[in-house]
Design a protein around this motif. Structure first.
Motif, PDB file in Angstrom:
ATOM      1  N   TYR A 116       0.781  -1.193   0.103  1.00 47.76           N
ATOM      2  CA  TYR A 116       0.139  -0.095  -0.120  1.00 47.76           C
ATOM      3  C   TYR A 116       0.810   1.437  -0.067  1.00 47.76           C
ATOM      4  O   TYR A 116       0.645   2.253  -0.712  1.00 47.76           O
ATOM      5  CB  TYR A 116      -0.972  -0.033   1.262  1.00 47.76           C
ATOM      6  N   GLY A 117       1.700   1.261   0.959  1.00 49.02           N
ATOM      7  CA  GLY A 117       2.736   2.274   0.773  1.00 49.02           C
ATOM      8  C   GLY A 117       3.872   2.480  -0.436  1.00 49.02           C
ATOM      9  O   GLY A 117       3.812   3.463  -0.703  1.00 49.02           O
ATOM     10  N   ALA A 118       4.073   1.527  -0.961  1.00 49.43           N
ATOM     11  CA  ALA A 118       4.837   1.574  -2.075  1.00 49.43           C
ATOM     12  C   ALA A 118       3.977   1.906  -3.098  1.00 49.43           C
ATOM     13  O   ALA A 118       4.351   2.792  -4.286  1.00 49.43           O
ATOM     14  CB  ALA A 118       5.309  -0.010  -2.705  1.00 49.43           C
ATOM     15  N   GLY A 119       2.681   1.680  -3.325  1.00 50.20           N
ATOM     16  CA  GLY A 119       1.582   2.050  -4.215  1.00 50.20           C
ATOM     17  C   GLY A 119       1.530   3.582  -4.200  1.00 50.20           C
ATOM     18  O   GLY A 119       1.392   4.271  -5.307  1.00 50.20           O
ATOM     19  N   ILE A 120       1.398   4.219  -3.047  1.00 43.88           N
ATOM     20  CA  ILE A 120       1.471   5.554  -2.840  1.00 43.88           C
ATOM     21  C   ILE A 120       2.444   6.101  -3.576  1.00 43.88           C
ATOM     22  O   ILE A 120       2.216   7.179  -4.301  1.00 43.88           O
ATOM     23  CB  ILE A 120       1.143   5.620  -1.343  1.00 43.88           C
ATOM     24  N   HIS A 121       3.705   5.738  -3.205  1.00 47.49           N
ATOM     25  CA  HIS A 121       4.829   6.547  -3.851  1.00 47.49           C
ATOM     26  C   HIS A 121       4.943   6.117  -5.206  1.00 47.49           C
ATOM     27  O   HIS A 121       5.331   7.223  -5.871  1.00 47.49           O
ATOM     28  CB  HIS A 121       6.189   5.888  -3.275  1.00 47.49           C
ATOM     29  N   LEU A 122       4.442   5.022  -5.923  1.00 48.23           N
ATOM     30  CA  LEU A 122       4.546   4.812  -7.293  1.00 48.23           C
ATOM     31  C   LEU A 122       3.402   5.652  -7.991  1.00 48.23           C
ATOM     32  O   LEU A 122       3.904   6.272  -9.196  1.00 48.23           O
ATOM     33  CB  LEU A 122       4.455   3.368  -7.633  1.00 48.23           C
ATOM     34  N   ILE A 123       2.326   5.873  -7.613  1.00 52.08           N
ATOM     35  CA  ILE A 123       1.393   6.699  -8.018  1.00 52.08           C
ATOM     36  C   ILE A 123       1.943   8.121  -7.985  1.00 52.08           C
ATOM     37  O   ILE A 123       1.608   8.785  -9.000  1.00 52.08           O
ATOM     38  CB  ILE A 123      -0.092   6.463  -7.467  1.00 52.08           C
ATOM     39  N   ALA A 124       2.465   8.514  -7.075  1.00 44.59           N
ATOM     40  CA  ALA A 124       2.995  10.118  -6.926  1.00 44.59           C
ATOM     41  C   ALA A 124       3.968  10.028  -8.073  1.00 44.59           C
ATOM     42  O   ALA A 124       4.112  11.122  -8.922  1.00 44.59           O
ATOM     43  CB  ALA A 124       3.637  10.281  -5.546  1.00 44.59           C
ATOM     44  N   GLN A 125       4.672   8.925  -8.231  1.00 48.05           N
ATOM     45  CA  GLN A 125       5.908   9.264  -9.475  1.00 48.05           C
ATOM     46  C   GLN A 125       5.218   9.320 -10.745  1.00 48.05           C
ATOM     47  O   GLN A 125       5.722   9.910 -11.629  1.00 48.05           O
ATOM     48  CB  GLN A 125       6.685   7.887  -9.277  1.00 48.05           C
TER      49      GLN A 125
END
Length: 213
Positions: A116-125
């Protein structure tokens, strides 16, 4: 087996069974201290291996997508995140609450919170949002904390605490950017206060059956 004596005493106090029935139930399981200790040791081993496995799988997924992110179309990236993370949550729920694999299910739920946390950062990217923005870690923490209490998972709660402390540190560094004077003393005082706050909160939670686990 470890919880059985406490459970039978509780049933006895509630009038569900008699004292003789409680003793008969416990004795039928051959609950010796050696058996209970062996069961606890095996349970801890499964827990440790499950958590290590979840952390390694999460790290592997993050590294894989980070290495190939630019080659994946934007729509596919979003679909993988928006479908993949809930799917892992669903798998963890199925393992823990349907199949009764308590430790493996809890570890899978921990993996879901990491993804979930990785997804947040990847969407931000994807949308060119600064991935070092403190808001992202804060959103990660706000998404993980409720899961810790819903699942009563100590490992997820530890992750939530780490994210909370990290978010505070990121916000402080963002606000004090370039101001090195006194930052070490301020940081020490801040985290000492936060440590005392978390300790007090833990002691408070231990007073209630709902939050004691």
């Amino acid at each position: 087996l470890d919880r059985l004596p406490t459970e039978t005493r509780s049933w006895q106090d509630q009038g569900i069974i008699s004292a003789e029935q409680a003793r008969a139930i416990v004795s039928s399981y051959d609950l010796t201290p050696e058996v209970a200790s062996s069961q606890r040791a095996r349970g801890r081993l499964v827990t440790v291996l499950s958590i290590c496995g979840s952390l390694l799988v999460g790290l592997g997924v993050i590294i894989f997508f980070a290495a190939n992110w630019d080659e994946i179309p934007r729509a596919v990236r979003l679909a993988m995140i928006l479908i993949g993370v809930p799917a892992v949550y669903a798998l963890g729920y199925w393992l823990r609450y349907v199949q009764s694999y308590q430790r493996v299910g809890a570890a899978t739920l921990l993996l879901a919170t990491i993804l979930y946390g990785a997804g947040i950062h990847l969407i931000a990217q994807v949308y060119n949002f600064p991935v070092n923005d403190p808001m992202l870690v804060s959103l990660w923490f706000l998404g993980v904390l409720p899961m810790a209490y819903l699942t009563r998972s100590q490992s997820i709660l530890v992750l939530a605490q780490a994210l909370f402390l990290s978010a505070v540190g990121f916000w402080v560094m963002d606000r004090l950017d370039g101001q090195n004077q006194g930052i070490a003393i301020f940081g020490f005082a801040l985290y000492l206060t936060l440590g005392l706050f978390l300790y007090g909160l833990g002691k408070l939670q231990s007073q209630y059956d709902l939050t004691r686990p």
